[in-house]
Design an enzyme around this catalytic site. Sequence first.
Site, short mmCIF file in Angstrom:
data_model
loop_
_atom_site.label_atom_id
_atom_site.label_comp_id
_atom_site.label_asym_id
_atom_site.label_seq_id
_atom_site.Cartn_x
_atom_site.Cartn_y
_atom_site.Cartn_z
N CYS A 18 -25.68 -16.97 14.26
CA CYS A 18 -26.03 -15.61 14.65
C CYS A 18 -25.03 -15.13 15.71
O CYS A 18 -24.19 -15.91 16.20
CB CYS A 18 -27.45 -15.57 15.21
SG CYS A 18 -27.68 -16.54 16.72
N HIS A 81 -29.25 -19.85 24.75
CA HIS A 81 -30.69 -19.96 24.99
C HIS A 81 -31.13 -19.35 26.32
O HIS A 81 -32.29 -19.00 26.49
CB HIS A 81 -31.12 -21.43 24.97
CG HIS A 81 -30.78 -22.16 23.71
ND1 HIS A 81 -29.57 -22.77 23.52
CD2 HIS A 81 -31.49 -22.36 22.58
CE1 HIS A 81 -29.54 -23.34 22.33
NE2 HIS A 81 -30.69 -23.09 21.74
N HIS A 135 -38.67 -26.07 24.90
CA HIS A 135 -37.44 -25.51 24.33
C HIS A 135 -36.66 -24.80 25.43
O HIS A 135 -37.23 -24.18 26.33
CB HIS A 135 -37.80 -24.52 23.22
CG HIS A 135 -36.63 -24.04 22.43
ND1 HIS A 135 -35.80 -23.03 22.88
CD2 HIS A 135 -36.14 -24.41 21.21
CE1 HIS A 135 -34.87 -22.81 21.97
NE2 HIS A 135 -35.06 -23.64 20.96
N GLU A 137 -34.89 -22.07 25.56
CA GLU A 137 -35.14 -20.64 25.74
C GLU A 137 -36.48 -20.41 26.43
O GLU A 137 -36.59 -19.57 27.33
CB GLU A 137 -35.14 -19.92 24.39
CG GLU A 137 -35.41 -18.43 24.53
CD GLU A 137 -35.65 -17.71 23.20
OE1 GLU A 137 -36.43 -16.75 23.18
OE2 GLU A 137 -35.04 -18.12 22.19
N CYS A 204 -36.24 -12.04 17.41
CA CYS A 204 -34.91 -11.52 17.13
C CYS A 204 -34.86 -10.89 15.74
O CYS A 204 -35.35 -11.47 14.77
CB CYS A 204 -33.88 -12.66 17.22
SG CYS A 204 -32.21 -12.19 16.74
N SER A 232 -33.37 -27.85 15.74
CA SER A 232 -33.32 -26.39 15.71
C SER A 232 -34.69 -25.79 15.44
O SER A 232 -35.28 -26.00 14.38
CB SER A 232 -32.33 -25.93 14.63
OG SER A 232 -32.44 -24.53 14.42
N ASN A 234 -35.33 -22.57 15.12
CA ASN A 234 -35.10 -21.58 14.07
C ASN A 234 -34.98 -22.26 12.70
O ASN A 234 -35.48 -21.76 11.68
CB ASN A 234 -33.82 -20.80 14.40
CG ASN A 234 -33.29 -20.00 13.24
OD1 ASN A 234 -32.24 -20.34 12.70
ND2 ASN A 234 -33.99 -18.96 12.86
#
Length: 296
Positions: A18, A81, A135, A137, A204, A232, A234
């Site tokens: 991304c 992040h 995580h 983030e 997002c 990951s 995501n």
Amino acid sequence: MLYHSPMRVGIDNDSGFCFGVLSAIGKAEEELQGDGTLYCLGDIVHNGIECRRLSELGLRTIDHSQFDSLPSGSRVLLRAHGEPPSTYRIARERGITLIDATCPVVLKLQQRILAQYREMDASKQQIVIFGQKGHAEVLGLVGQTDGNALVIEHADEIGLIDFSKDVFLYSQTTKSADSYKELAALIEERLQPECRLVTANTVCGQVSHRSCHIREFASQYDAVLFVSGRKSSNGKVLFSECLDVNPRSYHIENKDDIDFTMFEGVESVGICGATSTPKWLMEECRDHILKHFTKQ
């Protein structure tokens, strides 16, 4: 390289890094061309293969305990992040130069949570973050609230919420938009009548778009290889979307994970990945498959 193979293999053009990850890796590569050591606070991307590539270029990955003891003048890259305010404070105090590659989407979310936290009445209101505990983030988001935000990872944890207070519900940017909506509905059902739920669309746009697109992509092939690092967040979300529409979906990290018995009775294979998956890695998997099935 040109192959003539009876197997049809396609790569999802929407998969791959991304904007936020591309920007962070670009900054790392640019800084590595200069003099001196460049540190990265945590894995720059949740993909071990890409991390090893950058390590070979000179990027040194450190954790927070190592960051705290770096000498003045050190250069440290902050990955996409994001980081909590304490990281910036430590850098100022120790004379550490930060190369901030926080994703703009994450940065905007941090600012929203910080503003809400500063103006809210903690006796009547609370901030809840839908995200993966621990995580990177999420740690950065919770840091905006001095550690006071409640993190909910699964819907069965909503009993931790105080339903006698207003709830400001945010989401980690890479979570499923549908799961976020489902969680919001469950919270609203249990809130006391005088309380309100305030939601914010903080997933997002690239991630939510990919969730819909990847389902369509996965349905077009007999089998699907989803390429991403195991860590990951995501990747876990997007792979579950593939598996939901195509039971012959396989989560792999690289070409070495490919077992050709996966393709028995298969005439087409689709290759896709997470926002942390480099395009070259998917292409390497494609070439490995085509080479195997190429007629001699």
